[in-house]
Design a protein around this motif. Structure first.
Motif, short mmCIF file in Angstrom:
data_model
loop_
_atom_site.label_atom_id
_atom_site.label_comp_id
_atom_site.label_asym_id
_atom_site.label_seq_id
_atom_site.Cartn_x
_atom_site.Cartn_y
_atom_site.Cartn_z
N ILE A 1 0.84 -1.20 0.00
CA ILE A 1 0.00 0.00 0.00
C ILE A 1 0.88 1.25 0.00
CG2 ILE A 1 -1.70 1.34 1.33
CD1 ILE A 1 -2.78 -1.42 2.34
N LEU A 2 1.94 1.26 0.82
CA LEU A 2 2.84 2.41 0.85
C LEU A 2 3.56 2.60 -0.49
CD1 LEU A 2 4.30 1.99 4.44
CD2 LEU A 2 2.74 3.78 3.66
N HIS A 3 3.97 1.50 -1.11
CA HIS A 3 4.60 1.60 -2.44
C HIS A 3 3.62 2.21 -3.44
CE1 HIS A 3 8.59 -0.09 -2.18
NE2 HIS A 3 8.14 -1.10 -1.44
N ARG A 4 2.38 1.78 -3.39
CA ARG A 4 1.36 2.31 -4.31
C ARG A 4 1.18 3.81 -4.08
NH1 ARG A 4 -4.88 0.22 -4.73
NH2 ARG A 4 -5.53 1.66 -6.33
N GLU A 5 1.15 4.20 -2.82
CA GLU A 5 0.99 5.62 -2.50
C GLU A 5 2.16 6.43 -3.08
OE1 GLU A 5 0.13 8.45 1.38
OE2 GLU A 5 0.16 6.29 1.64
N LEU A 6 3.35 5.89 -3.00
CA LEU A 6 4.51 6.57 -3.60
C LEU A 6 4.40 6.65 -5.12
CD1 LEU A 6 7.57 5.22 -1.60
CD2 LEU A 6 6.74 7.58 -1.71
N ARG A 7 3.97 5.55 -5.75
CA ARG A 7 3.83 5.54 -7.20
C ARG A 7 2.80 6.56 -7.67
NH1 ARG A 7 3.83 -0.04 -6.44
NH2 ARG A 7 1.57 -0.08 -6.73
N GLU A 8 1.72 6.73 -6.90
CA GLU A 8 0.64 7.63 -7.31
C GLU A 8 0.87 9.08 -6.91
OE1 GLU A 8 -2.96 5.89 -5.77
OE2 GLU A 8 -2.93 4.29 -7.26
N ALA A 9 1.89 9.32 -6.10
CA ALA A 9 2.17 10.70 -5.71
C ALA A 9 2.55 11.51 -6.95
CB ALA A 9 3.31 10.73 -4.69
N ASN A 10 2.08 12.72 -7.00
CA ASN A 10 2.38 13.60 -8.13
C ASN A 10 3.67 14.36 -7.80
OD1 ASN A 10 2.47 15.55 -10.10
ND2 ASN A 10 0.29 16.00 -10.02
N TRP A 11 4.81 13.70 -7.99
CA TRP A 11 6.09 14.27 -7.62
C TRP A 11 6.39 15.59 -8.31
CZ3 TRP A 11 8.30 13.04 -3.32
CH2 TRP A 11 8.05 11.79 -2.76
N PRO A 12 6.13 15.74 -9.60
CA PRO A 12 6.41 17.05 -10.21
C PRO A 12 5.63 18.18 -9.53
CG PRO A 12 6.12 15.41 -11.91
CD PRO A 12 5.75 14.75 -10.61
N ARG A 13 4.38 17.93 -9.18
CA ARG A 13 3.58 18.95 -8.49
C ARG A 13 4.18 19.25 -7.12
NH1 ARG A 13 -0.28 18.45 -4.58
NH2 ARG A 13 -1.59 20.28 -4.32
N LEU A 14 4.52 18.21 -6.37
CA LEU A 14 5.07 18.42 -5.02
C LEU A 14 6.41 19.16 -5.09
CD1 LEU A 14 4.22 14.95 -3.43
CD2 LEU A 14 3.04 17.13 -3.08
N GLU A 15 7.24 18.82 -6.07
CA GLU A 15 8.51 19.51 -6.23
C GLU A 15 8.29 20.97 -6.62
OE1 GLU A 15 10.46 16.90 -8.98
OE2 GLU A 15 11.18 15.59 -7.37
N ALA A 16 7.30 21.24 -7.47
CA ALA A 16 6.98 22.62 -7.85
C ALA A 16 6.53 23.42 -6.63
CB ALA A 16 5.92 22.64 -8.95
N ILE A 17 5.71 22.82 -5.80
CA ILE A 17 5.27 23.49 -4.57
C ILE A 17 6.47 23.79 -3.68
CG2 ILE A 17 3.97 23.18 -2.42
CD1 ILE A 17 1.91 21.56 -4.08
N ALA A 18 7.35 22.80 -3.50
CA ALA A 18 8.52 22.99 -2.65
C ALA A 18 9.41 24.11 -3.18
CB ALA A 18 9.30 21.69 -2.54
#
Length: 185
Positions: free
Chosen positions: A147-164
């Motif tokens: 479940i945790l791996h799935r959550e990581l796969r589905e995370a929108n990393w480009p969006r999170l990095e843009a926010i950061a």
């Protein structure tokens, strides 16, 4: 002919959790180490999950009433919109088979989030009614990790990095005193 949904099948028909952020753990109040509880506590310490621990004695008279109270507390978490799974760690006791209470069985079946448990010997009603039941703690842990791996796969990393990046570059907001008096006395 449409499929008839029986109350006993409701937990099995729930979707797999898409995230594992808040977990409600029902665990034995026996002072012994338990692999699932210890692993979840470590994840909690690392900030990976929020863990709500609810210890109770599965071996004492009144254990069915205690389980009802535990599920009341878990239901409160769900009602507040913050519960992803309930995990029941039965420990090594033998009285866990007292879960044959019809009201508790129906409640387990209709609980709105997945209930995960490690099977006991002999097999209990909970083992058959839960979303998933596992023979060993490592098997249960493997599903949680999935479940945790799935959550990581589905995370929108480009969006999170843009926010950061934006938050790092954002100018500080000045806190200036108001030039006028209060709008009301």
């Amino acid at each position: 002919m449409p499929k008839v949904h029986k109350v006993w099948d409701r937990q099995h028909e729930l979707p797999m959790p898409r995230r594992l952020r808040r977990v409600f753990l029902i665990e034995p109040d026996d002072g012994a180490p338990h692999a699932i509880a210890d692993g979840l506590a470590r994840w909690h310490e690392l900030g990976m999950i929020a863990l709500i621990r609810h210890p109770l004695s599965f071996e004492e008279p009144g254990s069915v009433a205690a389980l009802h109270r535990a599920f009341d507390a878990a239901q409160d978490q769900y009602d507040w919109g913050t519960l992803d799974a309930v995990i029941v760690e039965p420990g090594t006791g033998f009285a866990f088979r007292s879960l044959s209470d019809a009201g508790l069985a129906e409640r387990l079946c209709t609980f709105p989030v997945p209930i995960l448990t490690r099977r006991t010997r002999p097999v209990t009603l909970l083992d058959g009614l839960a979303f998933r039941s596992f023979d060993t703690a490592p098997e249960l842990a493997a599903l949680l990790i999935e479940i945790l791996h799935r959550e990581l796969r589905e995370a929108n990393w480009p969006r999170l990095e843009a926010i950061a990046r934006e938050l790092e570059a954002a100018p500080a907001v000045e806190d200036r005193p108001a030039e006028e008096g209060a709008l009301f006395d």
